[in-house]
Design an enzyme around this catalytic site. Structure first.
Site, short mmCIF file in Angstrom:
data_model
loop_
_atom_site.label_atom_id
_atom_site.label_comp_id
_atom_site.label_asym_id
_atom_site.label_seq_id
_atom_site.Cartn_x
_atom_site.Cartn_y
_atom_site.Cartn_z
N LYS A 1 21.97 12.73 14.63
CA LYS A 1 21.20 11.62 14.07
C LYS A 1 20.41 12.09 12.86
O LYS A 1 20.65 11.66 11.76
CB LYS A 1 20.28 11.02 15.13
N ASP B 1 13.50 12.52 24.98
CA ASP B 1 14.74 12.46 24.21
C ASP B 1 14.34 12.09 22.78
O ASP B 1 13.96 10.95 22.52
CB ASP B 1 15.67 11.40 24.82
N TRP C 1 19.58 4.17 26.00
CA TRP C 1 19.63 5.62 26.22
C TRP C 1 18.70 6.02 27.35
O TRP C 1 19.02 6.90 28.15
CB TRP C 1 19.33 6.40 24.94
#
Ligand SMILES: *Cc1c(COP(=O)(O)O)cnc(C)c1O
Length: 361
Positions: A195, A171, A101
């Protein structure tokens, strides 16, 4: 009805109580005679709902008044572009590459300026967090970018990098609301909800207000400017109404259950139990350095791909689902987000012990 223990990395398990409330309110939200899904986002009822969700989040995290809270669409991945588009003033930023990511964000950042990788753990398949105490950060970098919890690899920053006075952008998709956050340490935080917070389709952004610029190039699309959404209270266009409602229910659930300190304790207890078993197991092994282990995502392997596959299949049959690891790591991954009860972790450990015994380990 039978619910499984769902170890999916995302979209992931939600608190049962929240799902029940949503079910109860499905046909008639608070006497409105309709579902939240059916109502105008410009109406009084929804206006109160989104304001309350933001207020609850502010109280839960302790978000100071000089930070804006935005509910956006496009997933966390859209932030990979919005961050450089909106925050690069000098056209330069430092990225710390701790997994896929972070790497994707870095690659996207390169489209908008000089995105410099200042540290990486790619040399050992992202099995650790690099030492970030004394990085070579370009003086004129507009921000330092991290992926705080690496969902795929199962590592987390237990200590934030020394940014040497630069803005920190994080993030937090897979650890947001799993522990207390000192928002003042960040310029911008973002998290895709699916998530640890709510359903897929809403991304929460917390941005220091002075970073919201109105001098962006004409070419920046209206929808990709933080200012557009900040000025309109996340209602420039139709927001992801139902998703924000679900997140709001989760915020209330967290507040009712002691807030983020209590959640951190629970998450630590669950992870400690799981890792203690993993370290004692003869068959299963963790895949990352113990000091950098995530409280949210715990990858593990047997070292034998066939045995891994057999484990995943049998676990599924026993009601322990979505344990298959990410294709780049292989093996298994147990995501144990806020909404995973301790009993789920206990059940997984018991199942792993039994599996070990059956295979003569
Ligand atoms: C899942 C994930 C993303 C991507 O989220 P999307 O909402 O699918 O774009 C980004 N960063 C992290 C840390 C993630 O776990």
């Amino acid at each position: 009805m039978s619910r499984v223990y769902n170890f999916s990395a995302g979209p992931a398990v939600l608190p049962e109580e929240v799902l029940k409330t949503a079910a109860d309110e499905m046909l008639d939200y608070k006497g409105s005679g309709m579902s939240v899904m059916e109502m105008s986002h410009r109406g009084k009822v929804y206006d109160a709902l989104i304001k309350e969700a933001e207020q609850d989040l502010r109280e839960l995290v302790g978000i100071p008044d000089d930070y804006a809270v935005l509910f956006l669409q496009g997933g966390a991945s859209t932030q990979f572009a919005m961050v450089p588009m909106n925050l690069m003033k000098n056209g330069k930023a430092a990225y710390i590459i701790t997994g896929q990511w972070a790497k994707k964000a870095w690659q996207e950042g390169k489209k908008y300026g000089d995105a410099v990788a200042v540290a990486s753990s790619a040399d050992r398949t992202f099995a650790y967090i690099p030492d970030c105490s004394d990085l070579d950060i370009p003086e004129d970098a507009d921000y330092v970018y991290i992926c705080e919890n690496n969902t795929i690899y199962g590592t987390v920053y237990h200590e934030l990098p020394n940014t040497k006075g630069h803005l920190l952008v994080s993030d937090m998709s897979s650890c947001f609301l799993s522990r207390p956050i000192d928002v003042t340490k960040y310029g911008l935080i973002f998290a895709g909800a699916q998530k640890n917070v709510g359903p897929a389709g809403v991304t929460i952004v917390i941005i220091r207000k002075d970073l919201i610029r109105d001098d962006l190039p004409e070419s920046v699309p209206t929808m990709l400017k933080y200012k557009t959404h900040a000025d309109a209270g996340s209602m420039y266009n139709t927001p992801p109404c139902y998703n924000i409602y679900m997140c709001g229910l989760v915020f209330k659930w967290l507040k009712k259950n002691g807030g983020l300190e209590a959640m951190e304790k629970k998450n630590q207890a669950k992870a400690a139990k799981f890792y203690a078993y993993l370290d004692s197991s003869k068959m299963f092994k963790g895949t990352v350095d113990a000091k950098d282990r995530s409280l949210m995502n715990a990858p593990f392997v047997t070292g034998n791909a066939e045995l891994d596959a057999e484990f995943v299949k049998k676990a599924e049959a026993a009601g322990l689902v979505s344990l298959k690891g990410h294709r780049t790591v292989g093996g298994m991954r147990a995501s144990i987000y806020n909404a995973m009860p301790e009993e789920g972790v206990d059940a997984l450990i018991e199942f792993m012990k039994k599996f070990e015994e059956e295979h003569g380990a």
